[in-house]
Scaffold this motif. Structure first.
Motif, PDB file in Angstrom:
ATOM      1  N   MET A  44       0.830  -1.202   0.000  1.00  7.61           N
ATOM      2  CA  MET A  44       0.000   0.000   0.000  1.00  7.61           C
ATOM      3  C   MET A  44       0.867   1.256   0.000  1.00  7.61           C
ATOM      4  SD  MET A  44      -3.118   0.920   2.568  1.00  7.61           S
ATOM      5  CE  MET A  44      -4.279   2.219   2.175  1.00  7.61           C
ATOM      6  N   ARG A  45       1.929   1.244   0.764  1.00  7.40           N
ATOM      7  CA  ARG A  45       2.804   2.415   0.846  1.00  7.40           C
ATOM      8  C   ARG A  45       3.601   2.625  -0.439  1.00  7.40           C
ATOM      9  NH1 ARG A  45       4.974   2.533   7.172  1.00  7.40           N
ATOM     10  NH2 ARG A  45       2.894   2.809   8.090  1.00  7.40           N
ATOM     11  N   SER A  46       3.712   1.592  -1.256  1.00  9.31           N
ATOM     12  CA  SER A  46       4.377   1.767  -2.541  1.00  9.31           C
ATOM     13  C   SER A  46       3.494   2.559  -3.501  1.00  9.31           C
ATOM     14  CB  SER A  46       4.729   0.408  -3.153  1.00  9.31           C
ATOM     15  OG  SER A  46       3.570  -0.279  -3.608  1.00  9.31           O
ATOM     16  N   TYR A  47       2.194   2.632  -3.191  1.00  8.32           N
ATOM     17  CA  TYR A  47       1.252   3.392  -4.009  1.00  8.32           C
ATOM     18  C   TYR A  47       0.941   4.766  -3.430  1.00  8.32           C
ATOM     19  CZ  TYR A  47       0.057  -0.583  -7.008  1.00  8.32           C
ATOM     20  OH  TYR A  47       0.102  -1.607  -7.930  1.00  8.32           O
ATOM     21  N   PHE A  48       1.142   4.924  -2.104  1.00  9.53           N
ATOM     22  CA  PHE A  48       0.770   6.173  -1.450  1.00  9.53           C
ATOM     23  C   PHE A  48       1.882   6.688  -0.542  1.00  9.53           C
ATOM     24  CE2 PHE A  48      -3.283   4.197  -2.434  1.00  9.53           C
ATOM     25  CZ  PHE A  48      -4.033   5.256  -2.911  1.00  9.53           C
ATOM     26  N   ASP A  49       2.033   8.005  -0.537  1.00 11.30           N
ATOM     27  CA  ASP A  49       2.944   8.662   0.390  1.00 11.30           C
ATOM     28  C   ASP A  49       2.303   8.610   1.775  1.00 11.30           C
ATOM     29  OD1 ASP A  49       4.376  10.477   1.984  1.00 11.30           O
ATOM     30  OD2 ASP A  49       4.814  11.785   0.285  1.00 11.30           O
ATOM     31  N   VAL A  50       3.019   8.064   2.748  1.00 12.49           N
ATOM     32  CA  VAL A  50       2.465   7.884   4.084  1.00 12.49           C
ATOM     33  C   VAL A  50       2.081   9.218   4.712  1.00 12.49           C
ATOM     34  CG1 VAL A  50       4.687   7.974   5.283  1.00 12.49           C
ATOM     35  CG2 VAL A  50       2.793   6.641   6.254  1.00 12.49           C
ATOM     36  N   ASP A  51       2.719  10.310   4.310  1.00  8.76           N
ATOM     37  CA  ASP A  51       2.385  11.623   4.851  1.00  8.76           C
ATOM     38  C   ASP A  51       1.031  12.113   4.338  1.00  8.76           C
ATOM     39  OD1 ASP A  51       4.694  11.868   6.378  1.00  8.76           O
ATOM     40  OD2 ASP A  51       5.841  12.692   4.694  1.00  8.76           O
ATOM     41  N   ASN A  52       0.612  11.647   3.161  1.00  7.05           N
ATOM     42  CA  ASN A  52      -0.697  12.003   2.616  1.00  7.05           C
ATOM     43  C   ASN A  52      -1.785  11.043   3.057  1.00  7.05           C
ATOM     44  OD1 ASN A  52       0.354  14.172   1.161  1.00  7.05           O
ATOM     45  ND2 ASN A  52       0.744  12.932  -0.661  1.00  7.05           N
ATOM     46  N   LEU A  53      -1.387   9.815   3.332  1.00  6.84           N
ATOM     47  CA  LEU A  53      -2.344   8.762   3.649  1.00  6.84           C
ATOM     48  C   LEU A  53      -2.968   8.990   5.027  1.00  6.84           C
ATOM     49  CD1 LEU A  53      -3.190   6.203   2.075  1.00  6.84           C
ATOM     50  CD2 LEU A  53      -1.548   4.930   3.474  1.00  6.84           C
ATOM     51  N   PRO A  54      -4.301   8.995   5.111  1.00  6.28           N
ATOM     52  CA  PRO A  54      -4.963   9.211   6.410  1.00  6.28           C
ATOM     53  C   PRO A  54      -4.654   8.095   7.407  1.00  6.28           C
ATOM     54  CG  PRO A  54      -6.486   9.577   4.581  1.00  6.28           C
ATOM     55  CD  PRO A  54      -5.261   8.933   3.999  1.00  6.28           C
ATOM     56  N   THR A  55      -4.772   8.408   8.682  1.00  5.09           N
ATOM     57  CA  THR A  55      -4.510   7.431   9.737  1.00  5.09           C
ATOM     58  C   THR A  55      -5.446   6.232   9.621  1.00  5.09           C
ATOM     59  OG1 THR A  55      -5.998   8.672  11.218  1.00  5.09           O
ATOM     60  CG2 THR A  55      -3.632   9.143  11.353  1.00  5.09           C
ATOM     61  N   GLU A  56      -6.647   6.449   9.067  1.00  7.67           N
ATOM     62  CA  GLU A  56      -7.602   5.346   8.869  1.00  7.67           C
ATOM     63  C   GLU A  56      -7.032   4.265   7.960  1.00  7.67           C
ATOM     64  OE1 GLU A  56     -10.118   8.927   9.898  1.00  7.67           O
ATOM     65  OE2 GLU A  56      -8.299   8.520   8.750  1.00  7.67           O
ATOM     66  N   PHE A  57      -6.013   4.633   7.176  1.00 10.31           N
ATOM     67  CA  PHE A  57      -5.374   3.688   6.265  1.00 10.31           C
ATOM     68  C   PHE A  57      -3.904   3.463   6.630  1.00 10.31           C
ATOM     69  CE2 PHE A  57      -8.882   5.665   3.948  1.00 10.31           C
ATOM     70  CZ  PHE A  57      -9.566   4.543   3.495  1.00 10.31           C
ATOM     71  N   GLY A  58      -3.570   3.740   7.884  1.00  6.22           N
ATOM     72  CA  GLY A  58      -2.222   3.488   8.359  1.00  6.22           C
ATOM     73  C   GLY A  58      -1.224   4.591   8.067  1.00  6.22           C
ATOM     74  N   GLY A  59      -1.721   5.744   7.625  1.00 10.86           N
ATOM     75  CA  GLY A  59      -0.833   6.855   7.315  1.00 10.86           C
ATOM     76  C   GLY A  59      -0.686   7.820   8.468  1.00 10.86           C
ATOM     77  N   LYS A  60      -0.188   9.018   8.155  1.00  9.16           N
ATOM     78  CA  LYS A  60       0.068  10.018   9.189  1.00  9.16           C
ATOM     79  C   LYS A  60      -0.870  11.224   9.111  1.00  9.16           C
ATOM     80  CE  LYS A  60       5.025   8.935   9.358  1.00  9.16           C
ATOM     81  NZ  LYS A  60       6.408   9.488   9.211  1.00  9.16           N
ATOM     82  N   ALA A  61      -1.679  11.301   8.073  1.00 10.53           N
ATOM     83  CA  ALA A  61      -2.534  12.469   7.872  1.00 10.53           C
ATOM     84  C   ALA A  61      -3.867  12.331   8.606  1.00 10.53           C
ATOM     85  CB  ALA A  61      -2.791  12.680   6.378  1.00 10.53           C
ATOM     86  N   THR A  62      -4.441  13.473   8.929  1.00 11.55           N
ATOM     87  CA  THR A  62      -5.764  13.509   9.554  1.00 11.55           C
ATOM     88  C   THR A  62      -6.800  13.782   8.485  1.00 11.55           C
ATOM     89  OG1 THR A  62      -4.863  14.348  11.638  1.00 11.55           O
ATOM     90  CG2 THR A  62      -7.223  14.670  11.252  1.00 11.55           C
ATOM     91  N   LEU A  63      -7.794  12.931   8.418  1.00  8.49           N
ATOM     92  CA  LEU A  63      -8.824  13.057   7.395  1.00  8.49           C
ATOM     93  C   LEU A  63     -10.112  13.598   8.007  1.00  8.49           C
ATOM     94  CD1 LEU A  63      -9.532  12.411   4.395  1.00  8.49           C
ATOM     95  CD2 LEU A  63     -10.427  10.237   5.226  1.00  8.49           C
ATOM     96  N   GLU A  64     -10.595  14.693   7.442  1.00 10.44           N
ATOM     97  CA  GLU A  64     -11.846  15.273   7.910  1.00 10.44           C
ATOM     98  C   GLU A  64     -12.756  15.511   6.715  1.00 10.44           C
ATOM     99  OE1 GLU A  64     -10.898  18.813   9.989  1.00 10.44           O
ATOM    100  OE2 GLU A  64      -9.862  17.808  11.647  1.00 10.44           O
ATOM    101  N   TYR A  65     -14.008  15.114   6.859  1.00 10.33           N
ATOM    102  CA  TYR A  65     -14.966  15.338   5.783  1.00 10.33           C
ATOM    103  C   TYR A  65     -15.906  16.471   6.178  1.00 10.33           C
ATOM    104  CZ  TYR A  65     -18.742  14.733   2.434  1.00 10.33           C
ATOM    105  OH  TYR A  65     -19.677  14.964   1.454  1.00 10.33           O
ATOM    106  N   ASP A  66     -15.839  17.557   5.439  1.00 11.63           N
ATOM    107  CA  ASP A  66     -16.696  18.720   5.654  1.00 11.63           C
ATOM    108  C   ASP A  66     -17.702  18.742   4.511  1.00 11.63           C
ATOM    109  OD1 ASP A  66     -17.874  21.267   5.637  1.00 11.63           O
ATOM    110  OD2 ASP A  66     -16.100  22.204   6.515  1.00 11.63           O
TER     111      ASP A  66
END
Length: 294
Positions: free
Chosen positions: A226-248
Motif C-alpha cells: 500500500m505504501r508503494s502506491y501512497f505517500d504515508v504523509d498524505n495517507l490518512p490514519t484510517e489507512f495506516g498513514g500520518k494524515a488527519t482526514l476530515e470530511y466537511d
C-alpha cells in the motif's frame, strides 16, 4: 494517452504486437461508423483502447461492450447528474474524492461503507456514478485511472453493503468504466466482511480481481504494498498513514458545485449539444477539496 502495450493477443502474420493492436484499434474505430454529439466526445482514442484492453483486444467483444455502455449512458445519463441531486447521499462522507493523489498521480476515491446513511439502492448507485465521473473529470492530463481506498470503520450488520448493491457496483465499474480502476485497497476488513467477500469476488472479472488488494496492519507485506502506491504523509490514519482526514460536507458540496460547472462546460450543455452519449475524458486540474489531510 494510453499507449499500445502488451496483451494476451498472439502474433498475426508476422506483425509486431504494437502493429497488431493498432490494426485492431482501427478495426474497432471503423466498425462504430460515423459518430456525433456526446457519443463522439465519449469515444476518444483512449476510450477505445480501454475497451480493447478490457476484452483482451478482441474487436467484436470490445465493440459489444462499448455499444452496451453507450446504451447505458444514454439511459442513465451520468454526465448530467448534478451534486444537488444526490447531496443527501454524501452527508456522512461515505464516498468522496480525496484531496490527495497516489504516487502515480491518480484521483483517489475513499469509500466508507460503515458510514452508510440511506437505504435507496438507486440513489446510492447514482451517488457513486457521480463520484466516478468526478474522479475522471479531475484526472491529470495523460492519466486514465483512479485508485480506491476502502475503510471499514463502523461496518456492522445494519450498515453492511447488500449483495445486490455490490453486484450492481461491480457491473457498472467493470462494464461501463473498463480500465478506469487502477488499484483498490481494502484496509483491515472485519470478519463480517469475509462471508460477503466470498460471494462478491465471483462477480469480478480476472482483470478487476487482480486490482483488489487487502491490507492488514499486522501484515508487513500488505502494508508495504500500500505504501508503494501512497505517500504515508498524505495517507490518512484510517489507512495506516500520518494524515488527519476530515470530511466537511458543506465545503465538499461547494467544490462539487464548482466541478458541476466545469463538467457542464466540458460537455457543452450551455451550447445545447446534440443528443448522444456522455463520459468525461478530459483531465482538468482539480480544485483543493474539502476532505483535508494534514
Amino acid at each position: 494517452m494510453m499507449f499500445f502495450r502488451k496483451s494476451t493477443t498472439s502474433p498475426h502474420d508476422g506483425e509486431s504486437l504494437e502493429l497488431q493492436q493498432e490494426r485492431k484499434f482501427n478495426e474497432l474505430k471503423a466498425s462504430l461508423g460515423p459518430l456525433s454529439g456526446r457519443n463522439l466526445q465519449f469515444c476518444t482514442d483512449a476510450c477505445l483502447k480501454r475497451y480493447l484492453e478490457a476484452r483482451s483486444w478482441n474487436v467484436d467483444k470490445s465493440k459489444k461492450m462499448l455499444e452496451e455502455t453507450l446504451r447505458w449512458r444514454t439511459s442513465f445519463k451520468p454526465e448530467e447528474i448534478r451534486w444537488h441531486e444526490i447531496a443527501d447521499e454524501g452527508e456522512t462522507g461515505k464516498v468522496f474524492r480525496a484531496n490527495f493523489r497516489d504516487r502515480q498521480g491518480r484521483s483517489v476515491l475513499i469509500l466508507r461503507p460503515g458510514m452508510q446513511n440511506t437505504t435507496s439502492l438507486d440513489n446510492n448507485i447514482k451517488h457513486l456514478v457521480y463520484l466516478i465521473e468526478n474522479a475522471i473529470l479531475n484526472l491529470q492530463d495523460g492519466q486514465e485511472q483512479m485508485a480506491w481506498l476502502i475503510d471499514f470503520t463502523g461496518l456492522s450488520l445494519s450498515t453492511n453493503v447488500s449483495i445486490k448493491s455490490a453486484k450492481d457496483t461491480v457491473n457498472i465499474l467493470q462494464n461501463h468504466y473498463p480500465e478506469r480502476l487502477g488499484i483498490a485497497f481494502l484496509y483491515s476488513p472485519p470478519r463480517i466482511f469475509e462471508a460477503f467477500w466470498k460471494v462478491v469476488k465471483y462477480f469480478l472479472d480476472p482483470k478487476t480481481f487482480q486490482k483488489v488488494k487487502f491490507v492488514y496492519p499486522k501484515n508487513k507485506e500488505s502494508v508495504e504494498l500500500m505504501r508503494s502506491y501512497f505517500d504515508v504523509d498524505n495517507l490518512p490514519t484510517e489507512f495506516g498513514g500520518k494524515a488527519t482526514l476530515e470530511y466537511d460536507h458543506v465545503e465538499f458540496s461547494r467544490q462539487m458545485a464548482l466541478d458541476d460547472i466545469k463538467s457542464a462546460k466540458l460537455w457543452g450543455f450551455d451550447k445545447k449539444q446534440s443528443n448522444g452519449f456522455g463520459g468525461a475524458e478530459v483531465a482538468p486540474e482539480p480544485e483543493c477539496l474539502a476532505p483535508s489531510a494534514s
